[in-house]
Enzyme design. Sequence first.
Site, PDB file in Angstrom:
ATOM      1  N   LYS A   1       0.873  -1.175   0.000  1.00  0.00           N
ATOM      2  CA  LYS A   1       0.000   0.000   0.000  1.00  0.00           C
ATOM      3  C   LYS A   1       0.906   1.220   0.000  1.00  0.00           C
ATOM      4  CE  LYS A   1      -4.686   0.483   0.630  1.00  0.00           C
ATOM      5  NZ  LYS A   1      -5.793  -0.432   0.398  1.00  0.00           N
TER       6      LYS A   1
ATOM      7  N   ALA B   1     -18.780   2.598   5.056  1.00  0.00           N
ATOM      8  CA  ALA B   1     -18.199   3.945   5.131  1.00  0.00           C
ATOM      9  C   ALA B   1     -16.782   3.843   5.712  1.00  0.00           C
ATOM     10  CB  ALA B   1     -19.085   4.856   5.957  1.00  0.00           C
TER      11      ALA B   1
END
Length: 367
Positions: A78, A241
């Site tokens: 990442k 979310a």
Amino acid sequence: MLEFERIKDHEQVVFCNDPKSGLKAIIAIHDTTLGPALGGCRMRPYATVDEAVEDVLRLSKGMTYKCAAADMDHGGGKSVIIGDPLKDKSPDLFRSFGQFVESLNGRFYTGTDMGTTPEDFVHSLKETKNIVGIPEAYGGHGDSSVPTAQGVIYGLKATAKKVWGTEVFQDMSFAIQGLGKVGFKVAKKLLEDGANLFVTDINKSVIKELVNQAEHLPGKVEVVKGDDIYSAPADVFVPCALGGVINDETIEKLKVKAVVGSANNQLLEDRLGDILKERGILYAPDYIVNAGGLIQVADELHHPNKERVLQQTRAIYDTLVQIYDHADRENWSTVHASNVFCDERIENRKQRNSFFSASIPPKWQIR
Ligand SMILES: NC(=O)C1=CN([C@@H]2O[C@H](COP(=O)(O)OP(=O)(O)OC[C@H]3O[C@@H](n4cnc5c(N)ncnc54)[C@H](O)[C@@H]3O)[C@@H](O)[C@H]2O)C=CC1
Ligand SMILES: O=C(O)C(=O)Cc1ccccc1
């Protein structure tokens, strides 16, 4: 010494600094046993470098598990760019980032994550081919939220089958937190199937849009305020979310029988998986359920094919069934069963790679 202790689980962490474009980024490669590392690039105005390091280390490790669970020939990586996505973006910044990605010589592929868009990486593409999740106009698959939402639906089906013995969503109820790119698509599909929804989002316009669309669909929508979503009297909680939404405080409020959603890192800590189990709530591990996007971006490396993406996304159903059954047999939490499943897959590949090591040429090439 302290820094090496901190990255002891990781293969490589690269600090990227380019004063000219203002780029300050960190790339973390966690584990490349299964193949070159893959993971999106997040842009956030991190308050400290320490916070950015923490985020990239945690997220890259998560990608190793996500790739293993989805049976991708990729490892976990990442990257994070330190900056405000609303103020600090420029074509030069993303070109510079592309140069750093290129310098890793194929060890790391990246693309869109929170705070970045596929269009940002069109600039990076001028410097490196190792970008995935690119717009359709540039030969990529485009929006990854489509397969991600499909994966959530497969996760909901596998979970409903396990808990209620049915895959029919009609008259079932779901509490959906977040109606963004993924949450909205999941909500719409459930309404089409006649489900009853409790929904919340901090963005009023997406709620209005869903309520309008629901008027022409068989299901029903009830809008709830902020934290009331945790105590909604639904069958399933669907977090789409933020991460960390299952914590010591919210877990007490849940009335549902299952948690299945797209948000990354839903549990603040893994131990909460045990508490969910004790409370009789079936948890679908997030990195299994939300792998549709990963499957689609990785597919671009083999000439994009939507049918193949759908086929691999469908496997999320079977993987979950396998994890649920294993967790039952061993009396483990699904989080533990899932981590064990991924660790075994990685360990097996290590053995296979060393078994065939005779075919790998020596690296010391003296001419
Ligand atoms: N888009 C994808 O392909 C993938 C997404 N994910 C994860 O799924 C989640 C949703 O992703 P997207 O839909 O793409 O993001 P998005 O940014 O389009 O949607 C997020 C939605 O959540 C709402 N939101 C933010 N804070 C909230 C709060 N406190 N309460 C209620 N709603 C809130 C936002 O207003 C927005 O509508 C994220 O955690 C993301 O990391 C994971 C894998 C792939
Ligand atoms: O699923 C994720 O969390 C990803 O980061 C997927 C991904 C991988 C590589 C480029 C863009 C997104």
